[in-house]
Scaffold this active site. Sequence first.
Site, PDB file in Angstrom:
ATOM      1  N   ARG A 166       0.827  -1.221   0.000  1.00 59.60           N
ATOM      2  CA  ARG A 166       0.000   0.000   0.000  1.00 59.60           C
ATOM      3  C   ARG A 166       0.860   1.270   0.000  1.00 59.60           C
ATOM      4  NH1 ARG A 166      -3.108  -3.553  -0.775  1.00 59.60           N
ATOM      5  NH2 ARG A 166      -5.263  -3.748  -0.071  1.00 59.60           N
ATOM      6  N   SER A 239     -10.770  -0.403   2.476  1.00 58.17           N
ATOM      7  CA  SER A 239     -10.142  -0.567   3.793  1.00 58.17           C
ATOM      8  C   SER A 239      -9.779   0.803   4.358  1.00 58.17           C
ATOM      9  CB  SER A 239      -8.853  -1.376   3.679  1.00 58.17           C
ATOM     10  OG  SER A 239      -9.109  -2.647   3.167  1.00 58.17           O
ATOM     11  N   GLU A 335      -5.575   4.337   6.013  1.00 63.68           N
ATOM     12  CA  GLU A 335      -5.076   3.968   4.679  1.00 63.68           C
ATOM     13  C   GLU A 335      -5.380   5.032   3.613  1.00 63.68           C
ATOM     14  OE1 GLU A 335      -4.424   2.417   1.050  1.00 63.68           O
ATOM     15  OE2 GLU A 335      -6.505   2.275   1.657  1.00 63.68           O
TER      16      GLU A 335
END
Length: 340
Positions: A166, A239, A335
């Site tokens: 990520r 997420s 995130e």
Amino acid sequence: MSLAIQEQVSLRAYNTLAVDVRARFFVAVDSLEQLQAALLWAQQQDIAVLLLGGGSNLVLAADLDLLVIHLQLRGIQVLDEDANFARIEVQAGENWHDFVQWSLAQGLSGLENLSLIPGHVGAAPVQNIGAYGAELQDYFESAWVYDRQTQQPQRLTKAQCQFAYRDSLFKRESGRRVILSVIFKLPKQADLRLDYGDLRGYLAQQQISAPTPQDVSRAVCAIRAEKLPDPQQLANTGSFFKNPVVSAEHAEQLKQRYPKLVCFAQADGQSKLAAGWLIDQAGWKGHRQGDAGVHAKQALVLVNYGTASGQDILQLAAQIQADIRERYGVELEIEPNVLG
Ligand code: EPU
């Protein structure tokens, strides 16, 4: 070049969390020339810019006193191919899932595990999107970017993009480079990854013993649809937290207290914990505060039931972070990108 710059534009339709903030200025661009003109305009007005794609990884926490540049560059082109691979250049404004489906229809594989991820192709490298044991970087070859510092287009190789879980150069040096197009190298022979999560189980249940990439894509879509809300139906940004990485000792201590803890050993000896499991076990799943909530089927996803503001969502996130810190001694990192 004339630019259609609008003022005081609601961004509700431009972020999948459906947060209603206003941009002072807004312009859509569909070419490098228009992008350069918009950047120059902002520079002349001495105003900051926000480059916006599909808006699927974004929390807008306040009105934005800047120019939003909505990237709408379109097109998919086969650059070259041989018996084993094809190199495909995709413009940043193409919808990610539509491109995945296009590649599968051409008989190319590799992207099937990344089916149904919301957002545009140009945003995919920023957080190195990943799902079901695959990541964008597995089939990424290079990207054309516009470097705002040098004011030049530049081609970046995979190594230069510094991909990690990520994470990428684009996230670390946020705002410097605008991704114009992404070049993928996709195999013609299927190389399926079925070991993650429920994938193999789902295919067995469907009595598919020799799956094609298209079968895997359909399985991924079905599994995602069960847990992850479709942003068109229930606003969300995927997420909301990264899966935290802790030391092996810390994971071991937690495992003794919580034998069912979901954790994965990492190559470097640390352990990655499932944030969704931690949040779920702490009792947050399905929790709702006004119009901000924790998704009832997946505790890692925060949702907007209607009129939640970015602040409402962030307040809920802060409460979850504090609770997880207290219970497990684990820091949850948000995130999506937070702005305003
Ligand atoms: N779990 C729970 N309760 C929950 C959620 C999860 O117990 O409410 C448990 C699951 O049972 C499972 C584990 O936690 O044992 C992991 O859950 P899951 O397989 O759903 O995946 P994840 O780690 O929660 C990651 C990605 C997703 C990606 C899935 C599938 C991150 C932050 N998220 O989620 O990516 O789709 O794996 O590969 O890495 C996104 O980035 O927006 C995203 C959706």
